[in-house]
Scaffold this motif. Sequence first.
Motif, mmCIF file in Angstrom:
data_model
loop_
_atom_site.group_PDB
_atom_site.id
_atom_site.type_symbol
_atom_site.label_atom_id
_atom_site.label_comp_id
_atom_site.label_asym_id
_atom_site.label_seq_id
_atom_site.Cartn_x
_atom_site.Cartn_y
_atom_site.Cartn_z
ATOM 1 N N ALA A 89 -13.971 -2.049 8.046
ATOM 2 C CA ALA A 89 -14.652 -1.316 6.972
ATOM 3 C C ALA A 89 -13.687 -0.392 6.234
ATOM 4 O O ALA A 89 -13.760 -0.245 5.007
ATOM 5 N N LEU A 90 -12.774 0.213 6.976
ATOM 6 C CA LEU A 90 -11.802 1.121 6.373
ATOM 7 C C LEU A 90 -10.906 0.385 5.385
ATOM 8 O O LEU A 90 -10.683 0.848 4.256
ATOM 9 N N LEU A 91 -10.391 -0.765 5.790
ATOM 10 C CA LEU A 91 -9.502 -1.537 4.923
ATOM 11 C C LEU A 91 -10.246 -2.051 3.693
ATOM 12 O O LEU A 91 -9.661 -2.164 2.601
ATOM 13 N N LYS A 92 -11.516 -2.338 3.853
ATOM 14 C CA LYS A 92 -12.322 -2.818 2.719
ATOM 15 C C LYS A 92 -12.580 -1.697 1.716
ATOM 16 O O LYS A 92 -12.581 -1.921 0.501
ATOM 17 N N SER A 93 -12.744 -0.480 2.233
ATOM 18 C CA SER A 93 -13.079 0.650 1.352
ATOM 19 C C SER A 93 -11.855 1.333 0.745
ATOM 20 O O SER A 93 -11.975 2.093 -0.210
ATOM 21 N N ASP A 94 -10.671 1.085 1.313
ATOM 22 C CA ASP A 94 -9.451 1.741 0.835
ATOM 23 C C ASP A 94 -8.414 0.678 0.462
ATOM 24 O O ASP A 94 -7.603 0.259 1.296
ATOM 25 N N PRO A 95 -8.411 0.224 -0.788
ATOM 26 C CA PRO A 95 -7.535 -0.874 -1.212
ATOM 27 C C PRO A 95 -6.046 -0.532 -1.250
ATOM 28 O O PRO A 95 -5.218 -1.427 -1.450
ATOM 29 N N LYS A 96 -5.698 0.731 -1.054
ATOM 30 C CA LYS A 96 -4.292 1.115 -1.080
ATOM 31 C C LYS A 96 -3.693 1.240 0.324
ATOM 32 O O LYS A 96 -2.527 1.602 0.475
ATOM 33 N N LEU A 97 -4.487 0.922 1.315
ATOM 34 C CA LEU A 97 -4.051 1.106 2.700
ATOM 35 C C LEU A 97 -3.367 -0.145 3.250
ATOM 36 O O LEU A 97 -3.804 -1.272 2.997
ATOM 37 N N ARG A 98 -2.305 0.067 3.979
ATOM 38 C CA ARG A 98 -1.591 -1.015 4.667
ATOM 39 C C ARG A 98 -1.662 -0.736 6.168
ATOM 40 O O ARG A 98 -1.388 0.375 6.611
ATOM 41 N N LEU A 99 -2.028 -1.733 6.959
ATOM 42 C CA LEU A 99 -2.129 -1.560 8.408
ATOM 43 C C LEU A 99 -1.312 -2.626 9.123
ATOM 44 O O LEU A 99 -1.390 -3.812 8.770
ATOM 45 N N VAL A 100 -0.532 -2.203 10.094
ATOM 46 C CA VAL A 100 0.268 -3.127 10.892
ATOM 47 C C VAL A 100 -0.237 -3.093 12.328
ATOM 48 O O VAL A 100 -0.306 -2.025 12.950
ATOM 49 N N GLY A 142 0.787 -1.223 0.000
ATOM 50 C CA GLY A 142 0.000 0.000 0.000
ATOM 51 C C GLY A 142 0.818 1.273 0.000
ATOM 52 O O GLY A 142 2.010 1.274 0.328
ATOM 53 N N ASP A 143 0.171 2.375 -0.349
ATOM 54 C CA ASP A 143 0.878 3.654 -0.436
ATOM 55 C C ASP A 143 0.966 4.373 0.914
ATOM 56 O O ASP A 143 1.668 5.371 1.051
ATOM 57 N N ILE A 158 -5.988 9.950 7.310
ATOM 58 C CA ILE A 158 -5.381 9.253 6.167
ATOM 59 C C ILE A 158 -5.122 10.251 5.032
ATOM 60 O O ILE A 158 -4.062 10.247 4.403
ATOM 61 N N LYS A 159 -6.089 11.121 4.770
ATOM 62 C CA LYS A 159 -5.898 12.150 3.739
ATOM 63 C C LYS A 159 -4.699 13.029 4.056
ATOM 64 O O LYS A 159 -3.873 13.321 3.194
ATOM 65 N N THR A 160 -4.618 13.450 5.312
ATOM 66 C CA THR A 160 -3.515 14.325 5.728
ATOM 67 C C THR A 160 -2.180 13.605 5.581
ATOM 68 O O THR A 160 -1.208 14.178 5.098
ATOM 69 N N ALA A 161 -2.136 12.352 6.008
ATOM 70 C CA ALA A 161 -0.890 11.583 5.939
ATOM 71 C C ALA A 161 -0.449 11.386 4.495
ATOM 72 O O ALA A 161 0.758 11.488 4.186
ATOM 73 N N ARG A 162 -1.372 11.124 3.608
ATOM 74 C CA ARG A 162 -1.010 10.957 2.193
ATOM 75 C C ARG A 162 -0.536 12.274 1.587
ATOM 76 O O ARG A 162 0.402 12.301 0.807
ATOM 77 N N ARG A 163 -1.210 13.350 1.961
ATOM 78 C CA ARG A 163 -0.821 14.656 1.453
ATOM 79 C C ARG A 163 0.571 15.021 1.950
ATOM 80 O O ARG A 163 1.384 15.580 1.209
ATOM 81 N N THR A 164 0.860 14.700 3.190
ATOM 82 C CA THR A 164 2.168 15.009 3.788
ATOM 83 C C THR A 164 3.283 14.195 3.147
ATOM 84 O O THR A 164 4.411 14.647 2.990
ATOM 85 N N ALA A 165 2.941 12.964 2.757
ATOM 86 C CA ALA A 165 3.954 12.057 2.200
ATOM 87 C C ALA A 165 4.377 12.462 0.800
ATOM 88 O O ALA A 165 5.451 12.082 0.336
ATOM 89 N N HIS A 166 3.534 13.212 0.088
ATOM 90 C CA HIS A 166 3.831 13.557 -1.319
ATOM 91 C C HIS A 166 4.346 14.973 -1.467
ATOM 92 O O HIS A 166 4.164 15.813 -0.639
#
Length: 263
Positions: free
Chosen positions: A132-143, A108-109, A255-263
């Motif tokens: 539900a979150l993992l099902k709706s967001d296929p690009k997410l990785r959770l540990v 995942g990204d 999640i939106k904030t984290a993705r925005r911060t990563a790019h």
Amino acid sequence: MTRPTRARLAGAFLALGMTASTVAPVIAAPASGQPATGASFSPEQRAEIVSIMRDALKNDPSILSDAIVALRQGAQQKAAGDALTHVRSDRERLQKGPDYTVRGNPQGDLTIVEFLDPRCGYCRSMVPLVDALLKSDPKLRLVEKIVPVLSEKSVLDTQAIFAAALQGGYEKMKRALMQDTAPPTLDRIRQLATANGLNADKLVTDMHTPGVAAQINENLAEARLIGLDGTPTFVFGTSAIIPGAISADELREQIKTARRTAH
């Protein structure tokens, strides 16, 4: 007494170089307009400040409470900043885990790390939201990082979950124990293991193996690095550490904030 006056008086504590045990604060700038420090005060000025504070505290003791609250808030902000520093410097270690603890998309990204205690009611309440979150967001990785921080019962459950992993039953045992309302005992663990198709005798034996202890200790060490103060706690990439049960909307926003911060 007005708010600005209260703030200046609270600040005088810091100006005198007092520590957390004696209270702290903020200071009024000297006439020159330059910030003052404890070292810049003459003995006479320091004596005058002490006298002003004593009189003020007699008339309005709540000033002391305000100063203590301000000090605690400052300490909490520093602790949060230090925790994020650890997240960023130890990112690889924090986001790594055995394959059975990784959920969602392994490639995942964005990686979310969830610290949870199997006996924690708030952690249990987050299970359907995370599913539900993992099902709706296929690009997410959770540990998942299971940490037994509540009681000895938590330790027992955590040992059983990691022991089940040695039979490929991590997810089954984790969910069984987190859904169970009976007190955790070895007999109860045997029952749940058998009900989920696991070898109960082997599982109970494996609960006390060095490998299980090592996994628990590693998770606890990582929890200490981020200053874990309760479960659940979510780490969103390297942008935020959010303690406590949170809503689905807040999960998505972080999640939106984290993705925005990563790019």
